[in-house]
Design an enzyme around this catalytic site. Structure first.
Site, PDB file in Angstrom:
ATOM      1  N   LYS A  22       6.453  -2.100   2.038  1.00  0.00           N
ATOM      2  CA  LYS A  22       5.847  -1.017   2.921  1.00  0.00           C
ATOM      3  C   LYS A  22       3.955  -2.772   2.474  1.00  0.00           C
ATOM      4  CE  LYS A  22       3.631   2.613   2.571  1.00  0.00           C
ATOM      5  NZ  LYS A  22       3.681   3.241   4.520  1.00  0.00           N
ATOM      6  N   GLU A  40      11.621   2.233  14.561  1.00  0.00           N
ATOM      7  CA  GLU A  40      10.960   3.462  13.730  1.00  0.00           C
ATOM      8  C   GLU A  40       9.737   3.578  15.110  1.00  0.00           C
ATOM      9  OE1 GLU A  40      10.158   2.523   9.688  1.00  0.00           O
ATOM     10  OE2 GLU A  40       9.606   0.749  10.007  1.00  0.00           O
ATOM     11  N   LEU A  79      11.307   1.158   7.191  1.00  0.00           N
ATOM     12  CA  LEU A  79      10.530   1.516   5.877  1.00  0.00           C
ATOM     13  C   LEU A  79      11.061   2.690   5.687  1.00  0.00           C
ATOM     14  CD1 LEU A  79       7.721   1.718   3.841  1.00  0.00           C
ATOM     15  CD2 LEU A  79       6.660   3.166   5.049  1.00  0.00           C
ATOM     16  N   TYR A 114       1.055  -0.859  -0.038  1.00  0.00           N
ATOM     17  CA  TYR A 114      -0.223  -0.036  -0.138  1.00  0.00           C
ATOM     18  C   TYR A 114       0.982   0.890   0.162  1.00  0.00           C
ATOM     19  CZ  TYR A 114       1.039   0.264   5.151  1.00  0.00           C
ATOM     20  OH  TYR A 114       1.763   1.703   6.444  1.00  0.00           O
TER      21      TYR A 114
END
Length: 284
Positions: free
Chosen positions: A147, A179, A204, A33
């Site tokens: 992702k 993260e 990411l 996505y």
């Protein structure tokens, strides 16, 4: 008025939008996505999101059902049909429908879905007050650079933060921060250096991250890409996060410890201003 969404080549009222119960995104989280921000009816960093989308698809050996030009047209059409001024466009591509089998289908027919999100991203109250975060163990799979739609643990992390009276969680692996649950994490040292985790499979590769680091260097700020601990973060001058829908948002508390004077710091505020100015100027 019903929101108009895009499903496999059709623009439909959201209540009429359907995909198969055999879709591999539903059965296996076999999908990827992107979320692209919208300011003043225009797309922010669209090219970066399109490139990362293709990278994610390539890493999963999944065909892309649309070209970049077609994707841009679909995004713009959805924005127009929904009268979206500010918010985002969510895009999801899965490997499509097939009988349930762990092995990929030989000739997949991907499912593509897009819909708009109305959000106050330019005037978010948290940009003024700052975020409170907690630390949690990072228990995600190892390929966070892709992702994918398998977001159960980040969702659990958001709920852990909520239960603790905080806004978000920073995930920790082998003693250092990877993260946030849906964002990249940064600290600012007392001598003014911006520190954030270097790119790898562990995090990411944020589109907003790349833009903000470039802008920081253009503004003569010093950037260090390296891991940092929660203890180092608690003793930092300031901290912040970046993502497509939060832009640059300050962090003012980590695991109950206030950073600095407990208010958003000057570097986070300045980077948000710079990013917002460029985003508005270059949105398409």
């Amino acid at each position: 008025m019903s929101r108009i969404v895009y499903v496999n080549g059709e623009y439909l009222p959201e209540e009429d939008a359907k995909i198969s119960v055999f879709d591999r995104g539903f059965l296996f989280a076999d999908g990827v996505y992107e979320v692209t921000s919208v300011l003043n009816g225009k797309l922010v960093d669209f090219d970066g999101h399109a490139r990362r989308l293709q990278r994610s698809l390539d890493e999963l050996d999944m065909p892309n059902p649309v070209t970049t030009e077609e994707l841009l047209e679909i995004n713009r059409e959805l924005i127009a049909r929904n009268g979206l001024d500010e918010g985002g466009v969510y895009l999801q591509i899965t490997r499509g429908a097939a009988d349930r089998d762990f092995a990929y289908p030989a000739d997949p027919k991907p499912t593509i879905v897009l819909f708009t999100l109305v959000m106050n991203i330019s005037g978010s109250p948290k940009a003024e007050t700052g975020l409170k975060v907690i630390s949690i163990e990072d228990q995600r799979w190892g390929r966070r650079d892709i992702k994918t739609v398998q977001l159960l643990y980040p969702s659990m992390g958001k709920m852990m933060a909520k239960a603790a009276g905080a806004d978000d969680a920073w995930m920790v692996e082998e003693g250092v921060v990877t993260e946030g649950t849906s964002n990249n994490a940064y600290i600012v040292t007392k001598d003014g250096k911006i520190v954030t985790r270097q790119l790898s499979n562990a995090i990411l590769h944020g589109i907003t991250r790349a833009a903000v680091l470039r802008m920081a260097e253009e503004a003569q700020m010093v950037v260090e890409e390296r891991p940092f601990t929660i203890e180092e973060a608690q003793n930092a001058a300031e901290a912040f996060i970046t993502s497509a829908t939060t832009f640059v948002t300050p962090v003012v508390e980590i695991d109950g410890a206030a950073l600095g004077d407990g208010a958003p710091g000057p570097i986070a505020k300045r980077l948000r201003e710079i990013y917002m100015d460029e985003a508005r100027a270059k949105a398409i």
